[in-house]
Enzyme design. Sequence first.
Site, short mmCIF file in Angstrom:
data_model
loop_
_atom_site.label_atom_id
_atom_site.label_comp_id
_atom_site.label_asym_id
_atom_site.label_seq_id
_atom_site.Cartn_x
_atom_site.Cartn_y
_atom_site.Cartn_z
N HIS A 237 0.87 -1.18 0.00
CA HIS A 237 0.00 0.00 0.00
C HIS A 237 0.91 1.22 0.00
O HIS A 237 1.86 1.27 0.78
CB HIS A 237 -0.89 -0.02 1.25
CG HIS A 237 -2.03 0.95 1.19
ND1 HIS A 237 -1.84 2.31 1.20
CD2 HIS A 237 -3.37 0.77 1.08
CE1 HIS A 237 -3.02 2.91 1.13
NE2 HIS A 237 -3.97 1.99 1.04
N ARG A 253 -6.90 9.92 -0.46
CA ARG A 253 -6.65 10.39 -1.83
C ARG A 253 -7.95 10.45 -2.62
O ARG A 253 -8.13 11.33 -3.46
CB ARG A 253 -5.61 9.49 -2.50
CG ARG A 253 -4.21 9.75 -1.98
CD ARG A 253 -3.20 8.73 -2.49
NE ARG A 253 -3.26 7.49 -1.72
CZ ARG A 253 -3.38 6.28 -2.24
NH1 ARG A 253 -3.45 6.13 -3.54
NH2 ARG A 253 -3.44 5.21 -1.47
#
Lengths: 625, 274
Positions: A237, A253
């Site tokens: 990740h 995000r």
Amino acid sequence: MSHAATEQHDVVIVGGGGAGLRAAIAIAEENPAFSVACVSKVYPMRSHTVTAEGGAAGVIKPSDSLEDHIYDTISGADWLADQDAVEYFVHRAPEEMVQLEHWGCPWSRMPDGSVAVRPFGGMKIERTWFAADKTGFHMLHSLFQTTLKYGNIVRYDEHFATKLLLDDAGRCRGCAAIELRTGTVRAVLGRSVIICTGGAGKAFPFTTNGAIKTGDGMAMAYRAGVALKDMEFIQYHPTGLPGTGILITEASRGEGGILVNKDGRRYLEDYDLGEALDVSDPRHPQKRAMELGPRDKLSQCFVKEMWAGRTIRTKDGEVVHLDLRHLGEAKIDRRIPFVRELARNYAGIDPVHQPIPVRPVVHYVMGGIDVNSESATDIAGLYAAGECACVSINGANRLGSNSLTELLVFGAQAGRNAARFAMENPDLELGGLESQARDEGERIRRAYFSAGARRAGSADGGGASERIAVLRNELHEAMEDGAGIYRNQESLEKTCDKIAELKERYANVSLDDHTNSFNTELTAALELSSLLDVAETIAHSGRERTESRGSHQRLDHPDRDDDDFLAHSLAFRTEDGGAPRIEYRPVTITKWPPGARTYGADSGLKREAEGSGTGGPSAADGNTE
Amino acid sequence: MSKERASASAGRVGSGEQVAGSPVATDERTITLELFRYHPETDAEPRFQSYEVPYNEDWVVLDAINWIKDHVDGTVTHRWSCRMGVCGSCGMMVNGEPVLTCAAFLKSYFPFAVRVEPLVNFPVERDLVVSMDGFMDKLEAVKPYMIRDDVNDTSGGEFRQSPAELAKYKQFSMCINCMLCYAACPVVGHEEGFLGPAALALGHRYNKDSRDHGRSERMDVMLSDEAMWGCTFVGECSVVCPKHVDPAGAIQQAKAMGAQEYFKAFVMPKGAGA
């Protein structure tokens, strides 16, 4: 290790996380006369599903389509996913998500009372259902609380399963498990078995995974003869906190957060991931582009920035910055409050006022127990679902927010199929299974508690005494050095050799604790043994795959090679328990022939160009909860 | 990784013995952990054992306990998993306060010794591990699941729920079952029938959910004898809750709701007012 009376059920589920609980409900609901055992080494609400943050994908909005979800998943997987399985998954996803809503999951909502969705990496259109940024927590607790409704779900909390039990006909009929409270080894028997034990991130030193993610179920199936599939594909990740590896969700995000290097540049635009739109541009955040590119690519970009000397040095290593400041305090608190809490507590910074230091961190194992599109393994009566299994819908790179949906869709499917198998195979011969469980208890006693084991493990005895933590740390180092984001033949070979050495040294592992009650040093030793087997399949599968695809990046073989490797790797345990034998099986392609995997401007954002808006119905809306 | 670099002094201060294989003391700073020890197979009484642990200001109490278990004494027994404050496994008493040890930083205690004990108000299984049997029974007792006839019918899509309706119960759905509130509650310890803060908040969470039709069924349990009425509004449960669930507030609301039900029961047949 003493022995307890045998427990008898219809279906035995090993693992009490999201997939295991969903399977249990599916069985209990459709077969009220059945008895379902749920064997878990922790209480169900401690399972690692609890830490998932951002959300779960399912097509629900009119602006979205099943076709888009399928294409995003297959291209995200770098065409290593089986397309029949992906189609099944995407078609079942909406119903499973609604079902969980009916069971009480507090999904975030739109003003009209419908569920809200947000965009995630690698998605053409927003389709991620979320419960603020504690989606996994709410899903797990909703499932767990729902199981309390059923009198026919029998929980074996804090029971550590160590071995699958097979009958003379080769059917899986239960497991041997240590009851932690007493140290008693129990045979928990049923007419079929489902493994739902999660991933194995703890094979690596720097991971978002909790302590319990040690690949026990994968190792159990592997030792029983089932292949571990596509194990070389490990997801990093891109945004973990340095030092601790705590996850900062992709939703940060999805809500508009940006990644910058030490020069303040949004470096992703230098890697064919699209154009860095200004954060005030209404088209930001653009889907399937930049910060919403897929996880494998974003993690690889970080390494390239680091090699170019453009990352930021901290006492916990190199980082880049995840900047959320432009979102403002109100949006951060409403949409991603847990991000703020984690950053404050564990990084000492407030994302409302400062950027968050982040670096890639081991997050998910795409590979796992080889199952077909019916969640069945090659052993009759044995099924697997969730992260421990490999169907495969995740291929070479899992799309963010597919794993929570996967555990619902395939947990339920595995439950239904295991129940059917139990119905069709009602006979259960206790004697042979009980004696296998007794032998397993004896094996554990001999290996860890006997005078011989203590001698072998002592400095002045048969061999050099080995401490669990020392072996574990050496394994971690070998995996990070040789089987990380970028790999090559030499690094993987070194890791394979190191693991072989560690497996030999494991024979001399020495415990301080030789008592029965709640012996967590014994379980740590068993977990390490699982990790060694699983890690070995990761390293060997990686060494054999001489191409680069998705999360598996070979510096010595930088291109994807569909001629030789549009195929799943299958790691089989060999007779002597040494290095696995690697075989291949072609990927199932139905309608989507392998193509170039593009993000950014070329990613086929036709729908957005047609003007349905990029912010989507939820992202721009300030009123959702 | 930094954990392994911190290979400073180790040894059992309490017992005074040098541990074989443990690293030799250096001049790095250390902190003392006094751990509650009790083994049901060998100990008649619990005792405390002290350990010197390398001091690292990024460490939480849980890191220090793990360091002891890994490097000094493998018999130390505790529960943990996520190390990010959401799995609820690692609640213990630290210097007398119930806390999540993954969220309790050593720097808040340094340079003084840190005393770690199992959560109070629970039977001890071994060392820092308590029995959760009673707690699990109480959770189950409040029927913490959606009660309505069409709960498995997905054909009509999601049940609608406005953000305002969600806000009515959201806070009470944040409980991680860490049991700190049971350790803080003065009633839990001496009222066996008291359901306790987390279970009552959970029952209330479903009662307040606009999608649920099971309030009257649930209130039958919550209103019985000491189940809820034992609460004297000390409010310590809400003070120690690491997730701001405010169980005390939930119980207060539930009591008000219960009083209404009670009066309704006089004028209407049971259940009709649900």
